[in-house]
Design a protein around this motif. Sequence first.
Motif, PDB file in Angstrom:
ATOM      1  N   LYS A 786       0.701  -1.314   0.018  1.00 23.41           N
ATOM      2  CA  LYS A 786      -0.185   0.142  -0.026  1.00 23.41           C
ATOM      3  C   LYS A 786       0.728   1.143   0.040  1.00 23.41           C
ATOM      4  CE  LYS A 786      -2.872  -2.610   2.702  1.00 23.41           C
ATOM      5  NZ  LYS A 786      -2.599  -3.421   3.733  1.00 23.41           N
ATOM      6  N   SER A 787       1.963   1.189   0.420  1.00 22.05           N
ATOM      7  CA  SER A 787       2.826   2.377   0.525  1.00 22.05           C
ATOM      8  C   SER A 787       3.260   2.695  -0.873  1.00 22.05           C
ATOM      9  CB  SER A 787       4.150   1.899   1.711  1.00 22.05           C
ATOM     10  OG  SER A 787       4.898   1.113   0.977  1.00 22.05           O
ATOM     11  N   MET A 788       3.542   2.067  -1.643  1.00 21.27           N
ATOM     12  CA  MET A 788       3.987   2.422  -2.937  1.00 21.27           C
ATOM     13  C   MET A 788       2.908   2.665  -3.955  1.00 21.27           C
ATOM     14  SD  MET A 788       7.122   1.843  -3.602  1.00 21.27           S
ATOM     15  CE  MET A 788       7.617   1.314  -5.053  1.00 21.27           C
ATOM     16  N   ASN A 789       2.777   3.971  -4.303  1.00 18.72           N
ATOM     17  CA  ASN A 789       1.873   4.435  -5.290  1.00 18.72           C
ATOM     18  C   ASN A 789       2.739   5.658  -6.177  1.00 18.72           C
ATOM     19  OD1 ASN A 789       2.049   6.914  -3.973  1.00 18.72           O
ATOM     20  ND2 ASN A 789       0.230   6.567  -2.701  1.00 18.72           N
ATOM     21  N   ALA A 790       1.941   5.940  -7.229  1.00 18.32           N
ATOM     22  CA  ALA A 790       2.755   6.980  -8.181  1.00 18.32           C
ATOM     23  C   ALA A 790       3.368   8.186  -7.576  1.00 18.32           C
ATOM     24  CB  ALA A 790       1.789   7.307  -9.387  1.00 18.32           C
ATOM     25  N   ASN A 791       2.753   8.431  -6.371  1.00 14.80           N
ATOM     26  CA  ASN A 791       3.361   9.660  -5.773  1.00 14.80           C
ATOM     27  C   ASN A 791       4.686   9.438  -5.277  1.00 14.80           C
ATOM     28  OD1 ASN A 791       1.048  10.895  -6.534  1.00 14.80           O
ATOM     29  ND2 ASN A 791      -0.030  10.516  -4.477  1.00 14.80           N
ATOM     30  N   THR A 792       5.004   8.231  -4.450  1.00 15.55           N
ATOM     31  CA  THR A 792       6.097   8.004  -3.834  1.00 15.55           C
ATOM     32  C   THR A 792       7.470   7.758  -4.876  1.00 15.55           C
ATOM     33  OG1 THR A 792       5.429   5.684  -3.976  1.00 15.55           O
ATOM     34  CG2 THR A 792       4.766   7.374  -1.704  1.00 15.55           C
ATOM     35  N   ILE A 793       6.843   7.333  -5.959  1.00 16.53           N
ATOM     36  CA  ILE A 793       8.049   6.944  -6.788  1.00 16.53           C
ATOM     37  C   ILE A 793       8.842   8.097  -7.155  1.00 16.53           C
ATOM     38  CG2 ILE A 793       8.689   5.569  -9.044  1.00 16.53           C
ATOM     39  CD1 ILE A 793       6.397   3.826  -8.408  1.00 16.53           C
ATOM     40  N   THR A 794       9.973   8.366  -7.146  1.00 17.14           N
ATOM     41  CA  THR A 794      10.672   9.283  -7.408  1.00 17.14           C
ATOM     42  C   THR A 794      12.024   8.988  -8.569  1.00 17.14           C
ATOM     43  OG1 THR A 794      11.990   9.367  -5.611  1.00 17.14           O
ATOM     44  CG2 THR A 794      10.180  10.854  -5.878  1.00 17.14           C
ATOM     45  N   LYS A 795      12.583   9.847  -9.048  1.00 16.49           N
ATOM     46  CA  LYS A 795      13.505   9.561 -10.019  1.00 16.49           C
ATOM     47  C   LYS A 795      14.843   9.047  -9.186  1.00 16.49           C
ATOM     48  CE  LYS A 795      16.146  11.162 -13.891  1.00 16.49           C
ATOM     49  NZ  LYS A 795      16.379  12.105 -14.695  1.00 16.49           N
TER      50      LYS A 795
ATOM     51  N   ASP B  22      23.420  12.869 -16.677  1.00 17.94           N
ATOM     52  CA  ASP B  22      22.382  12.018 -17.473  1.00 17.94           C
ATOM     53  C   ASP B  22      21.939  10.711 -16.867  1.00 17.94           C
ATOM     54  OD1 ASP B  22      23.641  13.393 -20.821  1.00 17.94           O
ATOM     55  OD2 ASP B  22      22.204  14.188 -19.138  1.00 17.94           O
ATOM     56  N   SER B  23      20.771  10.398 -17.023  1.00 15.59           N
ATOM     57  CA  SER B  23      20.323   9.160 -16.388  1.00 15.59           C
ATOM     58  C   SER B  23      20.543   8.169 -17.542  1.00 15.59           C
ATOM     59  CB  SER B  23      18.912   9.231 -15.997  1.00 15.59           C
ATOM     60  OG  SER B  23      18.065   9.123 -17.432  1.00 15.59           O
ATOM     61  N   ILE B  24      20.647   6.926 -17.055  1.00 17.05           N
ATOM     62  CA  ILE B  24      20.799   5.843 -18.311  1.00 17.05           C
ATOM     63  C   ILE B  24      19.582   6.004 -19.369  1.00 17.05           C
ATOM     64  CG2 ILE B  24      20.798   3.413 -18.435  1.00 17.05           C
ATOM     65  CD1 ILE B  24      23.349   4.257 -17.240  1.00 17.05           C
ATOM     66  N   ARG B  25      18.585   6.572 -18.904  1.00 19.11           N
ATOM     67  CA  ARG B  25      17.417   6.553 -19.921  1.00 19.11           C
ATOM     68  C   ARG B  25      17.924   7.432 -20.950  1.00 19.11           C
ATOM     69  NH1 ARG B  25      13.472   7.888 -16.761  1.00 19.11           N
ATOM     70  NH2 ARG B  25      12.618   5.479 -16.596  1.00 19.11           N
ATOM     71  N   ASP B  26      18.353   8.562 -20.637  1.00 22.66           N
ATOM     72  CA  ASP B  26      18.876   9.545 -21.630  1.00 22.66           C
ATOM     73  C   ASP B  26      19.922   9.040 -22.323  1.00 22.66           C
ATOM     74  OD1 ASP B  26      18.768  12.207 -18.901  1.00 22.66           O
ATOM     75  OD2 ASP B  26      17.134  11.145 -20.262  1.00 22.66           O
ATOM     76  N   LEU B  27      20.776   8.269 -21.822  1.00 20.49           N
ATOM     77  CA  LEU B  27      21.938   7.554 -22.612  1.00 20.49           C
ATOM     78  C   LEU B  27      21.278   6.826 -23.665  1.00 20.49           C
ATOM     79  CD1 LEU B  27      25.009   7.078 -23.057  1.00 20.49           C
ATOM     80  CD2 LEU B  27      24.879   5.267 -21.211  1.00 20.49           C
ATOM     81  N   LYS B  52      20.255   0.432 -14.677  1.00 20.91           N
ATOM     82  CA  LYS B  52      18.967   0.547 -14.546  1.00 20.91           C
ATOM     83  C   LYS B  52      18.666   1.928 -14.891  1.00 20.91           C
ATOM     84  CE  LYS B  52      17.916  -2.236 -10.432  1.00 20.91           C
ATOM     85  NZ  LYS B  52      18.686  -3.214 -10.920  1.00 20.91           N
ATOM     86  N   ASP B  53      17.227   2.157 -15.646  1.00 20.52           N
ATOM     87  CA  ASP B  53      17.283   3.486 -16.207  1.00 20.52           C
ATOM     88  C   ASP B  53      17.039   4.784 -15.326  1.00 20.52           C
ATOM     89  OD1 ASP B  53      14.873   2.039 -18.425  1.00 20.52           O
ATOM     90  OD2 ASP B  53      16.933   2.055 -18.595  1.00 20.52           O
ATOM     91  N   HIS B  54      16.618   4.576 -14.243  1.00 23.38           N
ATOM     92  CA  HIS B  54      16.731   5.837 -13.456  1.00 23.38           C
ATOM     93  C   HIS B  54      17.658   6.466 -12.510  1.00 23.38           C
ATOM     94  CE1 HIS B  54      15.866   2.517 -10.634  1.00 23.38           C
ATOM     95  NE2 HIS B  54      16.214   3.168  -9.846  1.00 23.38           N
ATOM     96  N   VAL B  55      18.971   5.689 -12.892  1.00 25.32           N
ATOM     97  CA  VAL B  55      20.112   6.181 -12.117  1.00 25.32           C
ATOM     98  C   VAL B  55      20.959   6.962 -13.019  1.00 25.32           C
ATOM     99  CG1 VAL B  55      22.052   5.344 -10.740  1.00 25.32           C
ATOM    100  CG2 VAL B  55      19.886   3.937 -11.027  1.00 25.32           C
ATOM    101  N   THR B  56      21.592   7.898 -12.407  1.00 24.93           N
ATOM    102  CA  THR B  56      22.518   8.454 -13.269  1.00 24.93           C
ATOM    103  C   THR B  56      23.888   7.840 -13.648  1.00 24.93           C
ATOM    104  OG1 THR B  56      23.415   9.750 -11.414  1.00 24.93           O
ATOM    105  CG2 THR B  56      21.523  10.746 -12.458  1.00 24.93           C
TER     106      THR B  56
END
Lengths: 795, 73
Positions: A786-795, B22-27, B52-56
């Motif tokens: 439940k803790s995972m949703n779109a808001n919590t996922i960050t880059k 840049d992230s891996i996705r950009d690469l 992984k895509d989201h890591v720089t």
Amino acid sequence: MGASKKHRERGGAEAAEEAPGAAGTGSGGSAGRPREHRKHRHRGGERRGKRSRSRGERGGSGGGSGSSRRGGAEESGRSGHGRGGSESERRAKRERKEEREEPAPPKSAAGESSLSVEETNKLRAKLGLKPLETGPAKKEAGTKEEPVAAELINPLALRQREEIREKLAAAKEKRLLNQKLGKVKTLGEEEPWLDDAAAWIERSRALQREKELAEKRAKLLEEMDQEFGVSPLVEEEFQRRRRERYSARDLQGLTVEHDPASIPEGQTLVLTLKDRGVLEGGEDILEQAALAAAARAREEQELRRRRPNYDPYGEQEPGPQAARALLPQYDEPAPRPSFRLGPGGTQDAGGDPRPGPLPLPPAGPSPQSLELPLPRLASEYLSTEEMAVTFRKTRRRVRKLRKKEKPLRADDLLPTAPGDTQGDFGSRSRGRGRRVQEDEEGAGGDPENAPETPEGTPQAPLPSDDTRTENMEISSDDEAAPPGTPPALEEDEAEQELQQQLERGRRLRQLRELREGGGEKVLELLRGGSGGVPGGPDPRGGGSIVFNATSEFCRTLGEIPTYGLAGNREEQDELMALERAGRPASPPEPPDSEGEENVGWSSVNLAEERQHQDFSASSTTILDEEPIVNRGLAAALLLCQNKGLLETTVQKVARVKAPNKSLPSAVYCIEDKMAIDDKYSRREEFRGFTQDFKEKDGYRPDVKIEYVDETGRKLTPKEAFRQLSHRFHGKGSGKMKTERRMKKLDEEALLKKMSSSDTPLGTVALLQEKQRAQKTPYIVLSGSGKSMNANTITK
Amino acid sequence: MIEVVCNDRLGKKVRVKCNPEDSIRDLKKLIAAQTGTRWDKIVLKKWYTIFKDHVTLGDYEIHDGMNLELYYQ
């Protein structure tokens, strides 16, 4: 290694370019020049001239030249062919490409494609990325090849800076504290009026003045109030406030949940409201926290200690506990004693401080009255209930259809009649004879009938044990009574029958044996069996055989030959006598001469032989069945085989021996080539094909020479050559080399096994499997989903 | 700006300029632009490590001149 070389080369070229500013190519080129091979110097010079060359391209060509330098075909991507001449035209092409800026990325000699910085920036802009940061500051100072001395880290300076920082922070804190505490007077501060009288007087006067001033002011205000008629209102205000104040009288009627006696005198207790549910209705209950907790603890302990009454026999009357028959330990706790506060929030101390009279101890088993039930007139018949209780239905055991066994009594074992102790129990020498004598009297009826009534037994001395055991007949087990016992009334007719049958059988067998022995037996019988068959212990005569255990045992052992054969011996003698009598023409009497003696001896010999034969035949009965030797050849052979007289080994297969002389072959001849001496004749002979060699038309040689190593893998030309040279020189690689090779092969195999779209552990496949199992398009890695949703996922 | 070499050992070798941020996705997008595949079909690996895509790139410590293995999924 090769890669590093490439990098070095490229690095050199790049460093040449990357020297501060793009304008320093001249110097950079010279710096990079020594690194280039003299062979390609001219190329480097040409390169220097082109400023607009992109770094990547330069690097690409540099890489290309570098690979050519190495000479071997290291990577398939690097094509070494056509480098020489096409280098220049490739360069020209590159220029053209730069000018045109084709969308397709240019490929260098090495097959790589790379974009220039501008192109990359354009691409990035298209994709929405930031442009490239082209700053030398970003790169680390110097490269691997040109290490620049990094600036010294001065620990002293660092420490000083730290100290300064700390000091500043401390000063700031102190300032703030002083600000806060500055208002507080310290002890050290002097109050002038403490010491000095005059100052004190001053102070007190000042205070007095203040007070008077305040009073005056208040009076003034009051007057003003009175003027305006506000004073009663003010009064009212005060009154109301006082009234509204929560006081003791508001506590009237509240319950306090403690025993008033338990609250000690003179002590102040703080009561709090008892916990209640929010939605619960009802009034507030006051309780003292500690006392309430103690009471609760006591209750718990009580519950835990008191176990439900264990009553296995149901003896105890339920009594007052009948109400809580089911799981009394889980019932609601009993309500605690409480009292209500009276008017004004007070309460009489109430109750004696001393504890009241002890409560009655809990009644255990209910009290029993000593009154007995009244005596009733006994009934003569059992009522149905009593019947059911007292009598149990028994099962009748099915009786066996056997006569009852006579229990063995002690009297039976007494061998002596009360009056007869001097009886002779028989001696070894005489016992049997005596028996014979006395048994002959009663011989007739004995075998037929069951043991007779011992009419004579009290008078005649009792037979000895031996005789009794001998006389015991091997009959049914029930009948274990010795003949001397009191009359067995339960002798069945069946028993008698059985005895008769046995007797008959015995006689028949005996007859058979006699008959086997030959006609002599018959003669014997005819003559009269009484004296003729002195078969051992046969007291009865009349051709009856008595078995007893010992004789049977001995018989099977073979020591005592069968009765028939034993009788045979005597008969043999008689037979001989008969023969002698019957053959008067037979060899004369022995006393005649020696020769006749011989003959007689021979005749006797014959008889003896026959005897021996028979003996041999009879003596083979030891511990074995009697083989019927005189039945036929087969029996005799069987006997011989059992004895091992026959040789039963398998004949060996005849082996063909190697012939001493060589096999004469019909068609061959040994040609002696050396016999041909003269060379001329040798010249003329033709050694070779006599047939014409015809070229095969339409043959296209499809040579595919494949070399394999021991695992079956196809070898590259290099490895094949290595294998060949090893074989040629007779030695292979050393230990280190072979290990490295093995490792490399293993790594290659591992690489081949690696899946291109998955990790070596097959993580993606596992994840997909899990997804399939859970029927969700995602996987929850950890924690709650439940803790995972779109808001919590960050880059 | 760093330059990363991506090789798929089947003939495609690409040098890509990018930033460490840049992230891996950009690469991957850059690589896709140069190679002509789709960026979401590209898998960048180094031996067994999948990037992984989201890591720089900086976080992966991919420096200038590093070789990455190019795979497809």
